[in-house]
Structures are given as structure tokens and as C-alpha cells.
Scaffold this motif. Sequence first.
Motif, mmCIF file in Angstrom:
data_model
loop_
_atom_site.group_PDB
_atom_site.id
_atom_site.type_symbol
_atom_site.label_atom_id
_atom_site.label_comp_id
_atom_site.label_asym_id
_atom_site.label_seq_id
_atom_site.Cartn_x
_atom_site.Cartn_y
_atom_site.Cartn_z
ATOM 1 N N PRO A 150 0.822 -1.215 0.000
ATOM 2 C CA PRO A 150 0.000 0.000 0.000
ATOM 3 C C PRO A 150 0.859 1.268 0.000
ATOM 4 C CG PRO A 150 -0.685 -1.512 1.751
ATOM 5 C CD PRO A 150 0.641 -1.984 1.265
ATOM 6 N N VAL A 151 0.481 2.219 -0.835
ATOM 7 C CA VAL A 151 1.210 3.477 -0.960
ATOM 8 C C VAL A 151 0.760 4.408 0.164
ATOM 9 C CG1 VAL A 151 1.735 5.419 -2.479
ATOM 10 C CG2 VAL A 151 1.319 3.146 -3.458
ATOM 11 N N ARG A 152 1.736 5.042 0.824
ATOM 12 C CA ARG A 152 1.406 5.949 1.932
ATOM 13 C C ARG A 152 2.091 7.294 1.757
ATOM 14 N NH1 ARG A 152 -1.089 4.524 6.641
ATOM 15 N NH2 ARG A 152 -1.239 6.786 6.769
ATOM 16 N N SER A 153 1.932 8.143 2.758
ATOM 17 C CA SER A 153 2.321 9.547 2.640
ATOM 18 C C SER A 153 3.823 9.752 2.817
ATOM 19 C CB SER A 153 1.552 10.393 3.654
ATOM 20 O OG SER A 153 1.725 9.897 4.960
ATOM 21 N N ALA A 154 4.297 10.853 2.252
ATOM 22 C CA ALA A 154 5.724 11.165 2.219
ATOM 23 C C ALA A 154 6.156 11.934 3.462
ATOM 24 C CB ALA A 154 6.056 11.978 0.978
ATOM 25 N N ARG A 155 7.455 11.849 3.740
ATOM 26 C CA ARG A 155 8.110 12.639 4.775
ATOM 27 C C ARG A 155 9.371 13.240 4.150
ATOM 28 N NH1 ARG A 155 3.833 11.734 6.210
ATOM 29 N NH2 ARG A 155 3.061 10.800 8.142
ATOM 30 N N PRO A 156 9.922 14.309 4.723
ATOM 31 C CA PRO A 156 11.091 14.945 4.092
ATOM 32 C C PRO A 156 12.257 14.000 3.831
ATOM 33 C CG PRO A 156 10.154 16.411 5.732
ATOM 34 C CD PRO A 156 9.412 15.110 5.864
ATOM 35 N N TYR A 157 12.525 13.054 4.729
ATOM 36 C CA TYR A 157 13.665 12.161 4.534
ATOM 37 C C TYR A 157 13.410 11.140 3.436
ATOM 38 C CZ TYR A 157 10.754 10.451 8.417
ATOM 39 O OH TYR A 157 9.694 10.131 9.254
ATOM 40 N N PHE A 158 12.159 10.766 3.177
ATOM 41 C CA PHE A 158 11.865 9.930 2.014
ATOM 42 C C PHE A 158 12.143 10.707 0.725
ATOM 43 C CE2 PHE A 158 8.844 7.723 5.013
ATOM 44 C CZ PHE A 158 9.552 6.534 5.048
ATOM 45 N N ILE A 159 11.780 11.978 0.741
ATOM 46 C CA ILE A 159 12.053 12.831 -0.417
ATOM 47 C C ILE A 159 13.559 12.920 -0.667
ATOM 48 C CG2 ILE A 159 11.876 15.201 -1.298
ATOM 49 C CD1 ILE A 159 9.265 15.445 0.337
ATOM 50 N N GLU A 160 14.313 13.048 0.408
ATOM 51 C CA GLU A 160 15.772 13.161 0.294
ATOM 52 C C GLU A 160 16.374 11.912 -0.342
ATOM 53 O OE1 GLU A 160 19.517 14.496 3.189
ATOM 54 O OE2 GLU A 160 17.505 14.207 4.023
ATOM 55 N N VAL A 161 15.882 10.744 0.035
ATOM 56 C CA VAL A 161 16.415 9.502 -0.528
ATOM 57 C C VAL A 161 15.995 9.358 -1.990
ATOM 58 C CG1 VAL A 161 16.383 6.989 -0.375
ATOM 59 C CG2 VAL A 161 16.510 8.358 1.711
ATOM 60 N N ALA A 162 14.735 9.683 -2.301
ATOM 61 C CA ALA A 162 14.283 9.617 -3.701
ATOM 62 C C ALA A 162 15.138 10.515 -4.585
ATOM 63 C CB ALA A 162 12.814 10.017 -3.787
ATOM 64 N N ARG A 163 15.426 11.699 -4.110
ATOM 65 C CA ARG A 163 16.268 12.635 -4.865
ATOM 66 C C ARG A 163 17.671 12.052 -5.056
ATOM 67 N NH1 ARG A 163 16.166 17.163 -1.529
ATOM 68 N NH2 ARG A 163 14.256 17.956 -2.508
ATOM 69 N N ALA A 164 18.193 11.364 -4.034
ATOM 70 C CA ALA A 164 19.537 10.791 -4.112
ATOM 71 C C ALA A 164 19.638 9.738 -5.214
ATOM 72 C CB ALA A 164 19.924 10.183 -2.766
ATOM 73 N N PHE A 165 18.538 9.037 -5.488
ATOM 74 C CA PHE A 165 18.545 8.007 -6.519
ATOM 75 C C PHE A 165 18.099 8.536 -7.877
ATOM 76 C CE2 PHE A 165 18.747 5.220 -2.841
ATOM 77 C CZ PHE A 165 19.541 4.180 -3.296
ATOM 78 N N GLY A 166 17.854 9.845 -7.986
ATOM 79 C CA GLY A 166 17.378 10.402 -9.241
ATOM 80 C C GLY A 166 16.019 9.869 -9.623
ATOM 81 N N ALA A 167 15.203 9.541 -8.607
ATOM 82 C CA ALA A 167 13.946 8.843 -8.834
ATOM 83 C C ALA A 167 12.753 9.786 -8.820
ATOM 84 C CB ALA A 167 13.750 7.762 -7.767
ATOM 85 N N VAL A 168 11.660 9.318 -9.402
ATOM 86 C CA VAL A 168 10.362 9.971 -9.253
ATOM 87 C C VAL A 168 9.734 9.429 -7.980
ATOM 88 C CG1 VAL A 168 8.070 10.289 -10.262
ATOM 89 C CG2 VAL A 168 10.091 10.231 -11.733
ATOM 90 N N LEU A 169 9.353 10.309 -7.064
ATOM 91 C CA LEU A 169 8.760 9.884 -5.804
ATOM 92 C C LEU A 169 7.281 9.572 -6.014
ATOM 93 C CD1 LEU A 169 9.057 9.577 -2.665
ATOM 94 C CD2 LEU A 169 8.201 11.933 -2.521
ATOM 95 N N VAL A 170 6.839 8.430 -5.495
ATOM 96 C CA VAL A 170 5.439 8.019 -5.558
ATOM 97 C C VAL A 170 4.913 7.955 -4.123
ATOM 98 C CG1 VAL A 170 3.825 6.253 -6.339
ATOM 99 C CG2 VAL A 170 5.918 6.705 -7.654
ATOM 100 N N HIS A 171 3.808 8.640 -3.855
ATOM 101 C CA HIS A 171 3.324 8.764 -2.473
ATOM 102 C C HIS A 171 1.834 9.021 -2.480
ATOM 103 C CE1 HIS A 171 2.944 13.284 -2.646
ATOM 104 N NE2 HIS A 171 3.664 13.021 -3.736
ATOM 105 N N ALA A 172 1.248 9.072 -1.277
ATOM 106 C CA ALA A 172 -0.170 9.394 -1.117
ATOM 107 C C ALA A 172 -0.268 10.526 -0.099
ATOM 108 C CB ALA A 172 -0.950 8.167 -0.652
ATOM 109 N N GLY A 173 -0.137 11.756 -0.588
ATOM 110 C CA GLY A 173 -0.110 12.904 0.320
ATOM 111 C C GLY A 173 1.212 12.984 1.055
ATOM 112 N N GLY A 174 1.216 13.762 2.142
ATOM 113 C CA GLY A 174 2.454 13.906 2.896
ATOM 114 C C GLY A 174 2.267 14.802 4.086
ATOM 115 N N ASP A 191 1.372 11.849 -6.877
ATOM 116 C CA ASP A 191 0.561 11.761 -5.663
ATOM 117 C C ASP A 191 -0.650 10.875 -5.935
ATOM 118 O OD1 ASP A 191 -0.890 12.088 -3.347
ATOM 119 O OD2 ASP A 191 -0.715 14.281 -3.301
ATOM 120 N N GLY A 192 -0.730 9.763 -5.225
ATOM 121 C CA GLY A 192 -1.832 8.838 -5.430
ATOM 122 C C GLY A 192 -3.178 9.396 -5.031
#
Length: 380
Positions: A150-174, A191-192
Amino acid sequence: MAGGRASTNGVHYTKSFSVSSQGPRKEEHREMRRLRVHVGWAVVLTILVALAGCFSRPAQEPPALVPSPAPKDSQPENSQPVPEYAPLTGCEIGKPISRRPLAVVIENAPGARPQSGLFAADFIYEMFAEGGIPRFLAVFHSGMPDEIGPVRSARPYFIEVARAFGAVLVHAGGSYEANAILAGGDPPHLDGLAAEGKYFWRSSDRKAPHNLYTSAEKLEAYMAARGIPQTGQPPRFSFSPGGPASLSSDVRPAGRVRITYWGSSPVTYTYAEDRGTYVRATAGKPDVDRKTQAPVQLSNLVIVRVPHAVVSDAGHLKIDLADVREAWWVAKGEAVPVEARWEGNGPFRLFLESREVPLVPGTTWVVVLPPHGSDVHFDP
């Protein structure tokens, strides 16, 4: 570490602790042939065990987002094809992958288990949300499953890791802080909650918020609809089948690793020598995929301790990934203390005596813990 048990900073280590022949020359030749056959098979078996972390991953061909082949006249005659390796797993792949990684926030509360898609991730970062329950950020690149969640909401440190991998972040709010960062557009995100019914769906056999799912195919369509570039390369890691014992004499037996959480169920990672991977279990129950029943297994387990601080009345956390207090690398039934560096935009890279550690080919699972609590036990 004299005696049977040692403990430091929440890490515990438990210690359990030819025939010759003078026959005819023809018989000698037969023996030499037998010896060559035995040695040959021993080499083959050694290679197979070393690469088991790749063989145990799902066999999924990357989609058609690959560069065009070079013209035939530019290829040297009689040249052998150069093997391609996935940059995040070190596993051999049939074609180079040019698609952008996806980093999906996946829930880990009891109502969300078993999850979908973790078995196909290249990297998983496990970090606390509120209430002492970790969530996962699963980075997909070489494998793209047809159900994720299940997809859940984002936090700043999840964003930081996604950015580190050059990834598109997938989340449900934040959280408020996460939404403020995402409003700036870096990293791009999906955003789901804004795309339910089209690119995400709710499963009827679970209650919200533990039932929001998506798929790689739907996410790629969502990216196209949003105008998000679908090509891009993640950072590349170095790999070697050797494991900790090939790099250091300061290794601990780690046939099983146990991590206890103050707000969640204990987790174990048990080494399966025949596969060369660790199998993950929560509260004594093996973790499997909700849809495929594939086991959740990994070649590398990285444990890092960094400062955590509560920064809101809702219990939201600030996690300082750059301030590493302690780190361990676990692979091939062994654990070794290492230096983990989050340099620049990250992600974590491991070092021994100032030299970067090559990971064992396969999936890598990174557990981010506070400096104290959440004890780690290494058992033979």
C-alpha cells in the motif's frame, strides 16, 4: 569480545561457538580427468552461489525505453557483446535500462502486511514514521512489478532519498513539511491521492488507508500525462561477490540478524546459504508478496544509526541522514562495522579503511535507526 556475548551502542553479538596410487599410467590419466571434472564443477558452483542474489530476483525484462543500437558498421568485426549490469544491483541484464527509477513510499503497519512489490525492488530504505512504525521507500529500476503498495504519505527524509537516486517519488499525500518541499518540484512526484481511480486503485479486501495500490505500467502512464521525463540514470554502485570476509578480518557471524523496535514488531533476517540471500520475517512470519507470494529477500543488509528528533505535535520526525553515528554491513552470513557516508546528495555509500565497499550483487536493504534503542542482534 571475549566470552559469549558483547554489546555496544545497541548492537549485540552472540558467539556460539590423500590416497596415492602406483597403478598403470592409463589409470593415472583417468584420475587426472576425474580431478579436472571435479575442479571444474567446483568453480561453477562457486560462481552460482556468488550470483544467487541475482538469480533469486524476479525475471522481468525492462520495457522498451532503451537507446538505439549503434550502426553495424561501427561495431568491430568478431567483437563479443559487452555484458550489461544493473547499476543498483550489479546483476547482469539483457539490455541497458534508460528508464528513470521510481521510489515508492510503502506502508508497514500490521494492516498493510503483506505488501506488494517489495520483492522486485533494487534498494529499500526502511525509516521511521510517527509512532515508532517504520515505512519503506522501495526504489524500482531493474524490476517493475505489476502491483505496488500500500502506498502511503511522504516525509522529508523519504524525499531526500528519492532525490539521491534520481527517482520519481510516488506517495499518497504527505506531512506539511513534505508537501512544502514537493511544491518546489524537486524531485518530481506522483501523488496517489490526486489520481485515485485512474492511476491508483483501492483494494476492497482492506480498509483505508492500508489499501491504495498502483503498478509500474500505471505509473509510467501517469508520468507521461504529467510530462515528467521517463529517462534518467540512478547512481551506480560497485559490486563483488566476496562479501565482508574478503575485505576485513573484523567480521562477526551473522547467520541471523534480529532488530527490535519500540513501536513495531521485531524483524529477523535469516541467511539462506543455498541462495546466498537473507530472508526477511516480521514477528516470526516470513515476509512474502501479497500477490505473487514471492519471498522478500536481499543480498545486502545495511544498518545505520543517525539522529532522530520529533519536530511537530503530530510526532513527525527530522532524520539527519548525513550525521552517521554507527554503521554495519551484513552479507553472506557475516557482519562488519563500516563507515557510511551520505556525501552531497547521497545516497549512503560504505567504506572500509577509506576504500568504498563493493556490495554483493542483488537487492540492498538499508535500515535507518536512531542512535539508541531499536537493538540489533547478530546471531551465528
